[in-house]
Design a protein around this motif. Structure first.
Motif, PDB file in Angstrom:
ATOM      1  N   LEU A 118       0.827  -1.211   0.000  1.00 55.90           N
ATOM      2  CA  LEU A 118       0.000   0.000   0.000  1.00 55.90           C
ATOM      3  C   LEU A 118       0.859   1.258   0.000  1.00 55.90           C
ATOM      4  N   THR A 119       1.950   1.218   0.751  1.00 51.97           N
ATOM      5  CA  THR A 119       2.865   2.366   0.795  1.00 51.97           C
ATOM      6  C   THR A 119       3.472   2.621  -0.578  1.00 51.97           C
ATOM      7  N   GLY A 120       3.867   1.553  -1.254  1.00 53.13           N
ATOM      8  CA  GLY A 120       4.435   1.694  -2.599  1.00 53.13           C
ATOM      9  C   GLY A 120       3.438   2.270  -3.583  1.00 53.13           C
ATOM     10  N   ASP A 124       3.475   5.890  -5.688  1.00 59.16           N
ATOM     11  CA  ASP A 124       3.244   5.981  -7.133  1.00 59.16           C
ATOM     12  C   ASP A 124       2.078   6.911  -7.427  1.00 59.16           C
ATOM     13  N   MET A 125       1.053   6.868  -6.582  1.00 64.10           N
ATOM     14  CA  MET A 125      -0.114   7.720  -6.761  1.00 64.10           C
ATOM     15  C   MET A 125       0.254   9.191  -6.593  1.00 64.10           C
ATOM     16  N   PRO A 135      -5.854  10.014 -14.830  1.00 65.14           N
ATOM     17  CA  PRO A 135      -6.250   8.609 -15.048  1.00 65.14           C
ATOM     18  C   PRO A 135      -5.395   7.623 -14.246  1.00 65.14           C
ATOM     19  N   THR A 136      -4.070   7.835 -14.248  1.00 65.60           N
ATOM     20  CA  THR A 136      -3.192   6.935 -13.488  1.00 65.60           C
ATOM     21  C   THR A 136      -3.437   7.093 -11.997  1.00 65.60           C
ATOM     22  N   ASN A 141      -5.534   4.975  -6.980  1.00 65.90           N
ATOM     23  CA  ASN A 141      -6.444   5.282  -5.888  1.00 65.90           C
ATOM     24  C   ASN A 141      -7.417   4.112  -5.680  1.00 65.90           C
ATOM     25  N   GLN A 142      -8.015   3.646  -6.763  1.00 66.70           N
ATOM     26  CA  GLN A 142      -8.963   2.542  -6.673  1.00 66.70           C
ATOM     27  C   GLN A 142      -8.300   1.260  -6.177  1.00 66.70           C
ATOM     28  N   ARG A 143      -7.088   1.010  -6.641  1.00 61.14           N
ATOM     29  CA  ARG A 143      -6.376  -0.195  -6.202  1.00 61.14           C
ATOM     30  C   ARG A 143      -6.096  -0.148  -4.703  1.00 61.14           C
TER      31      ARG A 143
END
Length: 224
Positions: A118-120, A124-125, A135-136, A141-143
């Motif tokens: 989750l931290t990784g 990235d987010m 979009p990315t 965010n959804q993941r």
């Protein structure tokens, strides 16, 4: 394999069925507004673009109809489903409670490996946010939300959350389009991860509940 399908494979783990890959592509276009609510979905043109027969396109549309993203009318064709303001409000209320409860359970049950993952994804987010890549950012965010819910260890909760988020995916994307809402989302996610890492069940539940509930404030005007 077409370019669109190849790009789809690069973005996600390989899927076993062609119609599922096509469903992913159509879903992304709906979420990002390339296929607007109420818009007609031209099956022949889509099949030609993706260089597939109409059969997997039809199967993909059935999947999206089950998710509430597409309406299929016999002898008329398929259209991007509309969502009323009342439907959105009720779904957001449900989502807020589901995610808050999931956050509480995840605090108690998630492994250190899940927290590291989750931290990784959070890092990235944030990188996507700094690039202005919505979009990315949205997909990461959804993941994160999906993985926190999965970490609850409650299969029934995971399925209820999946059904709810499928119908709200476009709404959640809209909620991040306004800059102030996007900034608030970044702030909320940082607080969410901090509380989850500290195994603070009360804080995690409250942050995740409020984070989901705030979606309504952003989208209410555009849906009215």
């Amino acid at each position: 394999m077409t370019k669109a399908l190849a790009m789809s494979k690069n973005r996600r783990a390989p899927r076993p069925s062609l119609y599922e890959e096509i469903a992913d592509i159509i879903r992304d276009r709906i979420v990002e507004g390339n296929l607007p609510a109420g818009g007609f979905i031209d099956e022949p043109t889509l099949a030609l673009e993706l260089e597939v027969s109409r059969t997997p396109v039809r199967e993909a549309l059935k999947v999206l109809a089950f998710e509430g993203l597409v309406d299929i009318f016999p002898n008329q064709g398929s259209y991007v489903a509309k969502i009323t303001a009342e439907d959105a409000r009720e779904l957001i209320e449900l989502l807020a409670q589901l995610e808050g409860f999931a956050g509480e359970l995840a605090c108690q049950r998630c492994s250190d490996e899940v927290l590291k993952s989750l931290t990784g994804m959070h890092e990235d987010m944030i990188s996507a946010y700094r690039r202005g890549d919505k979009p990315t950012y949205f997909k990461l965010n959804q993941r994160i939300h999906d993985d926190i819910v999965a970490a609850s260890g409650n299969k029934q909760l995971v399925e209820a959350h999946r059904r709810c988020t499928r119908r709200l995916r476009r709404i959640r994307y809209i909620s991040n389009l306004q800059q102030t809402a996007w900034e608030q989302s970044v702030f909320d996610h940082k607080a969410m991860l901090k509380a989850l890492t500290a195994r603070d069940t009360a804080a995690t539940r409250q942050i995740m509940t409020d984070h989901a509930a705030d979606i309504w404030k952003t989208v209410r005007a555009s849906l009215a």
